[in-house]
Design an enzyme around this catalytic site. Structure first.
Site, mmCIF file in Angstrom:
data_model
loop_
_atom_site.group_PDB
_atom_site.id
_atom_site.type_symbol
_atom_site.label_atom_id
_atom_site.label_comp_id
_atom_site.label_asym_id
_atom_site.label_seq_id
_atom_site.Cartn_x
_atom_site.Cartn_y
_atom_site.Cartn_z
ATOM 1 N N ASP A 1 0.822 -1.202 0.000
ATOM 2 C CA ASP A 1 0.000 0.000 0.000
ATOM 3 C C ASP A 1 0.862 1.261 0.000
ATOM 4 O O ASP A 1 1.951 1.277 0.570
ATOM 5 C CB ASP A 1 -0.901 -0.020 1.245
ATOM 6 C CG ASP A 1 -2.098 0.895 1.086
ATOM 7 O OD1 ASP A 1 -2.379 1.317 -0.050
ATOM 8 O OD2 ASP A 1 -2.738 1.193 2.108
ATOM 9 N N ASN B 1 1.277 3.327 -2.993
ATOM 10 C CA ASN B 1 1.774 3.743 -4.321
ATOM 11 C C ASN B 1 1.193 5.088 -4.745
ATOM 12 O O ASN B 1 1.902 5.942 -5.290
ATOM 13 C CB ASN B 1 1.387 2.714 -5.394
ATOM 14 C CG ASN B 1 2.064 1.379 -5.183
ATOM 15 O OD1 ASN B 1 2.925 1.242 -4.332
ATOM 16 N ND2 ASN B 1 1.649 0.395 -5.955
ATOM 17 N N GLY B 2 -0.109 5.265 -4.507
ATOM 18 C CA GLY B 2 -0.777 6.503 -4.900
ATOM 19 C C GLY B 2 -0.210 7.703 -4.162
ATOM 20 O O GLY B 2 0.088 8.745 -4.758
ATOM 21 N N TRP C 1 2.715 7.933 -2.742
ATOM 22 C CA TRP C 1 4.105 8.140 -3.177
ATOM 23 C C TRP C 1 4.139 9.024 -4.428
ATOM 24 O O TRP C 1 4.938 9.961 -4.522
ATOM 25 C CB TRP C 1 4.755 6.779 -3.462
ATOM 26 C CG TRP C 1 6.218 6.836 -3.819
ATOM 27 C CD1 TRP C 1 7.269 6.715 -2.960
ATOM 28 C CD2 TRP C 1 6.770 7.023 -5.135
ATOM 29 N NE1 TRP C 1 8.456 6.809 -3.658
ATOM 30 C CE2 TRP C 1 8.186 7.000 -4.997
ATOM 31 C CE3 TRP C 1 6.227 7.202 -6.403
ATOM 32 C CZ2 TRP C 1 9.054 7.152 -6.068
ATOM 33 C CZ3 TRP C 1 7.091 7.359 -7.483
ATOM 34 C CH2 TRP C 1 8.489 7.330 -7.311
ATOM 35 N N HIS D 1 2.620 3.062 -8.995
ATOM 36 C CA HIS D 1 2.520 1.608 -9.162
ATOM 37 C C HIS D 1 3.779 1.058 -9.833
ATOM 38 O O HIS D 1 4.294 0.009 -9.471
ATOM 39 C CB HIS D 1 1.278 1.260 -9.999
ATOM 40 C CG HIS D 1 -0.014 1.622 -9.327
ATOM 41 N ND1 HIS D 1 -0.250 1.358 -7.998
ATOM 42 C CD2 HIS D 1 -1.140 2.236 -9.794
ATOM 43 C CE1 HIS D 1 -1.470 1.790 -7.670
ATOM 44 N NE2 HIS D 1 -2.019 2.331 -8.742
ATOM 45 N N TRP E 1 -11.144 -3.274 -8.507
ATOM 46 C CA TRP E 1 -11.820 -3.097 -9.814
ATOM 47 C C TRP E 1 -12.633 -1.810 -9.843
ATOM 48 O O TRP E 1 -12.986 -1.323 -10.909
ATOM 49 C CB TRP E 1 -12.732 -4.287 -10.131
ATOM 50 C CG TRP E 1 -12.009 -5.577 -10.353
ATOM 51 C CD1 TRP E 1 -12.051 -6.683 -9.534
ATOM 52 C CD2 TRP E 1 -11.151 -5.949 -11.451
ATOM 53 N NE1 TRP E 1 -11.274 -7.691 -10.060
ATOM 54 C CE2 TRP E 1 -10.714 -7.276 -11.225
ATOM 55 C CE3 TRP E 1 -10.706 -5.287 -12.597
ATOM 56 C CZ2 TRP E 1 -9.863 -7.949 -12.096
ATOM 57 C CZ3 TRP E 1 -9.853 -5.961 -13.469
ATOM 58 C CH2 TRP E 1 -9.442 -7.269 -13.226
ATOM 59 N N LEU F 1 11.801 -20.480 -3.576
ATOM 60 C CA LEU F 1 10.914 -19.446 -3.031
ATOM 61 C C LEU F 1 9.604 -19.462 -3.814
ATOM 62 O O LEU F 1 9.607 -19.354 -5.039
ATOM 63 C CB LEU F 1 11.578 -18.060 -3.147
ATOM 64 C CG LEU F 1 10.688 -16.857 -2.796
ATOM 65 C CD1 LEU F 1 10.295 -16.877 -1.312
ATOM 66 C CD2 LEU F 1 11.391 -15.536 -3.126
ATOM 67 N N ARG G 1 -5.144 -1.931 9.190
ATOM 68 C CA ARG G 1 -6.270 -2.813 8.888
ATOM 69 C C ARG G 1 -5.836 -3.960 7.976
ATOM 70 O O ARG G 1 -4.780 -3.900 7.356
ATOM 71 C CB ARG G 1 -7.437 -2.026 8.272
ATOM 72 C CG ARG G 1 -7.050 -1.149 7.111
ATOM 73 C CD ARG G 1 -8.266 -0.463 6.469
ATOM 74 N NE ARG G 1 -7.801 0.390 5.398
ATOM 75 C CZ ARG G 1 -7.563 1.703 5.509
ATOM 76 N NH1 ARG G 1 -7.796 2.327 6.645
ATOM 77 N NH2 ARG G 1 -7.105 2.397 4.482
ATOM 78 N N GLU H 1 1.689 -12.867 12.978
ATOM 79 C CA GLU H 1 2.231 -11.648 13.589
ATOM 80 C C GLU H 1 2.105 -10.500 12.586
ATOM 81 O O GLU H 1 2.290 -10.704 11.384
ATOM 82 C CB GLU H 1 3.708 -11.850 13.950
ATOM 83 C CG GLU H 1 3.953 -12.926 14.999
ATOM 84 C CD GLU H 1 3.399 -12.543 16.370
ATOM 85 O OE1 GLU H 1 3.461 -11.350 16.729
ATOM 86 O OE2 GLU H 1 2.896 -13.446 17.068
HETATM 87 C C1 IPE Z 1 -1.069 0.193 -4.184
HETATM 88 O O1 IPE Z 1 -1.242 1.335 -3.426
HETATM 89 C C2 IPE Z 1 -2.149 -0.838 -4.054
HETATM 90 C C3 IPE Z 1 -2.639 -1.369 -5.358
HETATM 91 C C4 IPE Z 1 -3.922 -1.507 -5.587
HETATM 92 C C5 IPE Z 1 -1.722 -1.769 -6.417
HETATM 93 P P1 IPE Z 1 -2.470 2.332 -3.516
HETATM 94 O O2 IPE Z 1 -2.797 2.591 -4.943
HETATM 95 O O3 IPE Z 1 -3.585 1.812 -2.687
HETATM 96 O O4 IPE Z 1 -1.845 3.634 -2.860
HETATM 97 P P2 IPE Z 1 -2.560 4.733 -1.942
HETATM 98 O O5 IPE Z 1 -3.271 4.023 -0.837
HETATM 99 O O6 IPE Z 1 -3.509 5.478 -2.855
HETATM 100 O O7 IPE Z 1 -1.438 5.586 -1.465
HETATM 101 MG MG MG Z 2 -4.201 2.174 -0.731
#
Ligand code: IPE
Ligand code: MG
Length: 222
Positions: A2, A4-5, A7, A19, A51, A113, A176, A189
């Protein structure tokens, strides 16, 4: 995976740039796993709920997945990585699904792996599919209600044969589960880091493992 957006937003870039950068963190985690002997790495790459995102973003993510598979298959073969996937894979665009099946088949003999991609995945959807398969057998008489045990349920999940995770790492500080591996995470954990996924490195992964190593797991005992 989580953040990417956020960032991308911090840099004034489109979400897809986040992404794209995020896909590079996978390599970091794979290396960390190899170096520390972790045998199963599950990546929550795309949820059933994802989606709902704008069409452009969804399409970009699917293209990124296809490209990732194309570019990484050689390395996976060389390094002994077995690719697997969990989720409602039939929802994926044809080209993606085809590529995914190809790489899964090509790497099926590897075992150093296991990299498991969760795609069009939701924990509730997985349980729903498992319950449906159990109900079908019960209705046809091939399964008695008394035969329904935790092991039987595990064997009907997408993750059949894959051990429950020891450690869950969640990036970007969110506290969450977001519909991830709901059954399998019972005694896992949890490690939450504020780092955004594209900033997450091999040494962050190593830090998470080091923290995990000193936890006292009691599994409900004393
Ligand atoms: C990547 O992060 C999760 C994917 C669906 C690939 P997000 O796209 O949820 O990033 P935020 O939460 O907007 O920062
Ligand atoms: Mg997100």
């Amino acid at each position: 995976m989580d953040g990417n957006g956020r960032w991308a937003q911090q840099r004034g870039l489109p979400r897809l740039a986040g992404h794209e950068q995020g896909s590079k963190s996978i390599r970091q985690c794979v290396e960390a796993c190899m170096e520390s002997g972790v045998e199963f790495l599950t990546l929550y790459a795309f949820s059933s709920e994802n989606w709902k995102r704008p069409e452009l973003e969804v399409r970009g993510l699917m293209l990124l997945l296809e490209r990732f598979l194309n570019e990484k298959v050689e390395e996976m073969l060389k390094e002994g990585v077995r690719l697997r996937a969990i989720g409602r894979l039939d929802d994926l665009p044809n080209a993606c699904r085809k590529k995914l099946d190809e790489v899964i088949a090509a790497t099926a003999g590897n075992s150093r792996l296991h990299v498991i991609l969760a795609l069009s995945y939701s924990g509730r959807g997985e349980i729903e599919d498992a319950v449906r398969s159990i109900a079908r057998d019960a209705a046809s008489g091939s399964l008695a209600p008394a035969d329904i045990t935790p092991d039987l349920i595990s064997s009907r999940l997408y993750t059949a044969g894959i051990p429950d995770p020891d450690l869950l790492i969640r990036t970007s500080g969110e506290m969450r589960i977001s519909n991830f591996l709901l059954w399998q995470l019972s005694y896992t954990e949890i490690h939450v880091t504020k780092k955004l996924w594209p900033d997450f490195t091999k040494s962050d992964f190593a830090d998470a493992l080091a923290e995990f190593a000193v936890r006292h797991r009691r599994f409900g005992g004393v």
